[in-house]
Design a protein around this motif. Structure first.
Motif, PDB file in Angstrom:
ATOM      1  N   UNK A   1     -10.247  36.212 -38.088  1.00 39.97           N
ATOM      2  CA  UNK A   1     -10.316  35.285 -36.988  1.00 39.97           C
ATOM      3  C   UNK A   1      -9.404  34.270 -37.240  1.00 39.97           C
ATOM      4  N   UNK A   2      -8.854  33.501 -38.241  1.00 41.21           N
ATOM      5  CA  UNK A   2      -7.725  32.883 -38.432  1.00 41.21           C
ATOM      6  C   UNK A   2      -6.511  33.201 -38.030  1.00 41.21           C
ATOM      7  N   UNK A   3      -6.134  34.441 -38.312  1.00 46.07           N
ATOM      8  CA  UNK A   3      -5.147  34.938 -38.003  1.00 46.07           C
ATOM      9  C   UNK A   3      -4.799  35.298 -36.573  1.00 46.07           C
TER      10      UNK A   3
ATOM     11  N   UNK B   1      -2.847  32.621 -30.836  1.00 50.12           N
ATOM     12  CA  UNK B   1      -2.924  31.799 -29.608  1.00 50.12           C
ATOM     13  C   UNK B   1      -2.495  30.369 -30.015  1.00 50.12           C
ATOM     14  N   UNK B   2      -2.809  29.843 -31.200  1.00 52.03           N
ATOM     15  CA  UNK B   2      -2.357  28.499 -31.355  1.00 52.03           C
ATOM     16  C   UNK B   2      -1.516  28.727 -32.768  1.00 52.03           C
ATOM     17  N   UNK B   3      -0.270  28.912 -32.547  1.00 49.71           N
ATOM     18  CA  UNK B   3       0.497  28.909 -33.825  1.00 49.71           C
ATOM     19  C   UNK B   3       0.335  27.657 -34.757  1.00 49.71           C
ATOM     20  N   UNK B   4       0.149  28.042 -36.019  1.00 48.42           N
ATOM     21  CA  UNK B   4      -0.152  26.836 -37.155  1.00 48.42           C
ATOM     22  C   UNK B   4      -1.759  26.803 -37.449  1.00 48.42           C
TER      23      UNK B   4
ATOM     24  N   UNK C   1       3.502  20.946 -37.786  1.00 47.60           N
ATOM     25  CA  UNK C   1       4.891  21.115 -36.823  1.00 47.60           C
ATOM     26  C   UNK C   1       4.740  22.505 -35.950  1.00 47.60           C
ATOM     27  N   UNK C   2       4.238  23.491 -36.387  1.00 43.08           N
ATOM     28  CA  UNK C   2       3.907  24.492 -35.276  1.00 43.08           C
ATOM     29  C   UNK C   2       3.108  24.154 -34.293  1.00 43.08           C
ATOM     30  N   UNK C   3       2.074  23.673 -34.472  1.00 43.11           N
ATOM     31  CA  UNK C   3       1.088  23.316 -33.327  1.00 43.11           C
ATOM     32  C   UNK C   3       1.995  22.263 -32.562  1.00 43.11           C
ATOM     33  N   UNK C   4       2.676  21.276 -33.147  1.00 51.10           N
ATOM     34  CA  UNK C   4       3.176  20.227 -32.207  1.00 51.10           C
ATOM     35  C   UNK C   4       4.349  21.039 -31.344  1.00 51.10           C
ATOM     36  N   UNK C   5       5.034  21.884 -31.827  1.00 56.25           N
ATOM     37  CA  UNK C   5       6.211  22.599 -31.357  1.00 56.25           C
ATOM     38  C   UNK C   5       5.551  23.384 -30.181  1.00 56.25           C
TER      39      UNK C   5
ATOM     40  N   UNK D   1      -3.000  44.011 -34.200  1.00 54.10           N
ATOM     41  CA  UNK D   1      -2.761  42.685 -33.360  1.00 54.10           C
ATOM     42  C   UNK D   1      -1.606  42.149 -33.211  1.00 54.10           C
ATOM     43  N   UNK D   2      -0.593  42.636 -34.173  1.00 51.94           N
ATOM     44  CA  UNK D   2       0.879  42.397 -34.199  1.00 51.94           C
ATOM     45  C   UNK D   2       1.498  43.280 -32.975  1.00 51.94           C
ATOM     46  N   UNK D   3       1.204  44.348 -32.822  1.00 58.71           N
ATOM     47  CA  UNK D   3       1.631  45.168 -31.814  1.00 58.71           C
ATOM     48  C   UNK D   3       1.178  44.781 -30.486  1.00 58.71           C
ATOM     49  N   UNK D   4      -0.084  44.285 -30.439  1.00 58.96           N
ATOM     50  CA  UNK D   4      -0.789  43.779 -29.196  1.00 58.96           C
ATOM     51  C   UNK D   4       0.145  42.562 -28.735  1.00 58.96           C
ATOM     52  N   UNK D   5       0.428  41.528 -29.866  1.00 58.76           N
ATOM     53  CA  UNK D   5       0.941  40.495 -29.463  1.00 58.76           C
ATOM     54  C   UNK D   5       2.296  40.523 -29.007  1.00 58.76           C
ATOM     55  N   UNK D   6       3.261  41.715 -29.572  1.00 61.29           N
ATOM     56  CA  UNK D   6       4.508  41.930 -29.078  1.00 61.29           C
ATOM     57  C   UNK D   6       4.551  42.431 -27.438  1.00 61.29           C
ATOM     58  N   UNK D   7       3.232  43.079 -27.253  1.00 62.28           N
ATOM     59  CA  UNK D   7       3.436  44.015 -25.975  1.00 62.28           C
ATOM     60  C   UNK D   7       3.761  43.199 -24.633  1.00 62.28           C
ATOM     61  N   UNK D   8       3.131  41.931 -24.520  1.00 62.75           N
ATOM     62  CA  UNK D   8       3.794  41.292 -23.364  1.00 62.75           C
ATOM     63  C   UNK D   8       5.119  40.959 -23.034  1.00 62.75           C
ATOM     64  N   UNK D   9       5.647  40.581 -24.327  1.00 64.66           N
ATOM     65  CA  UNK D   9       7.111  40.464 -24.284  1.00 64.66           C
ATOM     66  C   UNK D   9       8.011  41.454 -23.876  1.00 64.66           C
ATOM     67  N   UNK D  10       7.428  42.667 -24.605  1.00 63.80           N
ATOM     68  CA  UNK D  10       8.180  43.938 -24.370  1.00 63.80           C
ATOM     69  C   UNK D  10       8.017  44.253 -22.957  1.00 63.80           C
ATOM     70  N   UNK D  11       6.861  44.211 -22.217  1.00 64.40           N
ATOM     71  CA  UNK D  11       6.625  44.372 -20.972  1.00 64.40           C
ATOM     72  C   UNK D  11       7.523  43.454 -19.747  1.00 64.40           C
TER      73      UNK D  11
END
Length: 517
Positions: free
Chosen positions: A44-46, A51-54, A68-72, A148-158
């Motif tokens: 869940x936290x991963x 969606x919310x880095x950090x 720092x991650x959330x602020x950026x 999940x890592x593959x799914x996260x990269x998919x929009x950028x690859x598209x």
């Protein structure tokens, strides 16, 4: 030292406090979790970190890194939101990406962001300490996080793939090298058209096919566009316009001083000019001069300077219609197509969603029809396509559209003008579009009155500069032959209607009025 009730004492009866635990040095190691993480909570936290880095760093106790991650991330989101809210026309702002250099930047940035998000997800998973889980939990979380890592990269690859496809189509269709016959490109980015207030494009539909030799220009339309307002006039010229003249600068003016093949009473049609020039490089002074010859002939006929041309292969157009999912058109009467008697099929009257093949033959069928009726149907097909090819439809079917564009188009519009051209196209979609076709009884292709044609073209352009008339009725006439109806703004997917046979009065009319858009 003595113990009293389990408490250490020193002589004198005073209690001795237990020694304090030393505080860890800042940054030496992460604090312990408040509660042990389970398999579900690690996942869940991963996932939340995608969606919310950090978020995972904060849960693991790495507060400084997490903040720092959330602020950026918040700064980036606010920046994007501010940019979108401060744009008067966001679609117009997005036209900046219709540039090959910008496309390369987008591909690089999308690829970098995809890798960064992949790395962020892996780090988020590691800081949560999956090694504290049992063996089964480690296996489950490792597999799920990998997916999940593959799914996260998919929009950028598209995004990178889509932009790469667009760049390939752009390079395949639009020439990159200089052309001496094309107007010079202005270096001023604020005025890429070099001070021109109007730009004239010749849109040609070619019927080249495997069972035919050469190219016959089946449909010829000039789009005269005001680059500031987008107001456009479409001039449709009949394919059987005879004995056109050429400007004095054209080699064909010396070859045909009295008009194109004037010695042939029934010959010298406008749709033969392109192929004639290609067949006679000795006269034209070079190969593949068909586009230039046709631009000269039509420009001289209308009294305009034709700046650019775009030729669309008819079978490529059918593929383009299929790429956007078909065209919704209102067919006024049955249209038979194929051969001399319409043996291949019939497009029934009524509201229809035509496939690419049907849309092609709807505009080309000669069964129980003449060239002028075909011109009207072709014009309405163009109008339907312009309305229904919305940004959403284009983005949804972009891969198919780009593939069709590579096979269908030939043009002399240089690549540096693609971005300004897209900006003008955005204006045209919401601008005033009128149309004038030179057909009987006002204009006879066999014995054309050239002065009358030029005067009508000039008047149509002057009329297009006037403000758009406001609609006075709730709708438009169901029949485009009723010229008194007032056009209204229409929805993108509104079906069009077949124009009746040569019932329009003289003068340019809006496509709403002519086609029932």
């Amino acid at each position: 030292m003595r113990k009293r009730d389990g408490v250490d004492t020193v002589p004198g009866g005073r209690k001795q406090r237990p020694p304090r635990r030393p505080r860890p040095a800042p940054g030496s190691r992460a604090p312990r979790f408040a509660k042990p993480l389970t398999t579900a909570s690690v996942l869940g936290w991963t996932a939340l970190s995608a969606l919310v880095p950090g978020a995972a760093h904060l849960r693991a106790g790495h507060r400084r890194t997490g903040m720092i991650l959330v602020s950026l991330y918040a700064v980036i989101l606010l920046g994007v939101l501010a940019y979108a809210l401060t744009r008067d026309n966001l679609l117009d702002s997005l036209t900046a990406f219709a540039d090959t250099g910008m496309m390369v930047t987008v591909i690089v940035v999308a690829s970098a962001l995809g890798l960064a998000w992949f790395a962020l997800l892996v780090v988020s998973y590691v800081v949560l300490g999956p090694n504290r889980l049992d063996q089964q939990g480690q296996m489950v979380t490792g597999i799920v996080v990998g997916v999940l890592c593959v799914a996260v990269m998919s929009p950028f690859a598209l995004v990178a793939q889509t932009v790469g496809t667009a760049r390939g189509a752009l390079q395949a269709v639009f020439p990159s090298g200089p052309d001496s016959e094309v107007p010079p490109i202005a270096q001023n980015s604020e005025d890429p058209w070099g001070g021109r207030t109007r730009v004239n494009f010749l849109l040609v539909g070619g019927d080249a096919a495997g069972n035919r030799t050469g190219v016959r220009t089946d449909s010829m339309t000039v789009a005269s566009v005001d680059v500031k307002t987008g107001n456009t006039v479409l001039f449709s010229l009949p394919r059987n316009l005879q004995h056109v003249r050429f400007p004095s600068t054209s080699p064909l003016a010396r070859q045909f001083p009295n008009g194109f093949m004037a010695e042939l009473p029934n010959g010298g049609l406008l749709n033969e000019v392109w192929q004639y020039a290609n067949d006679h490089p000795d006269i034209m002074g070079g190969k593949n001069k068909g586009p230039r010859a046709l631009m000269d002939a039509i420009g001289h006929t209308l009294g305009l300077k034709i700046d650019y041309y775009a030729m669309i292969n008819m079978y490529g157009f059918a593929a383009l219609v299929d790429a956007i999912g078909g065209l919704k058109i209102r067919v006024e009467q049955d249209i038979k197509w194929g051969g001399l008697y319409g043996t291949a099929g019939t497009i029934k009257a009524g509201y229809r969603k035509l496939t690419g093949e049907q849309a092609l033959w709807y505009g080309r069928s000669r069964v129980n029809s003449d060239d002028f009726s075909r011109m009207g149907r072709q014009r309405c097909v163009i109008g339907a396509f312009a309305q229904q090819a919305t940004p959403t439809v284009i983005l949804t079917n972009f891969g198919k559209i780009a593939g069709a564009a590579k096979r269908m188009a030939q043009t002399n519009i240089p690549q540096p003008l693609v971005q300004p051209l897209v900006q003008v196209a955005v204006k045209v979609k919401d601008a005033k579009i009128t149309s004038l076709q030179f057909v009987p009884p006002e204009f006879w292709p066999g014995s054309a009155d050239w002065a009358k044609i030029r005067l009508a073209a000039k008047k149509a352009i002057n009329d297009s500069m006037r403000p758009r008339k406001q609609a006075q009725t709730a709708g438009v006439s169901a029949s485009p032959s009723v010229t008194g109806a007032t056009p209204t703004q229409t929805r993108a997917a509104s079906p069009t209607q077949t124009p009746t046979r040569n019932s329009q009065k003289a003068g340019a009319k809006s496509l709403d009025e002519l086609c029932g858009l």
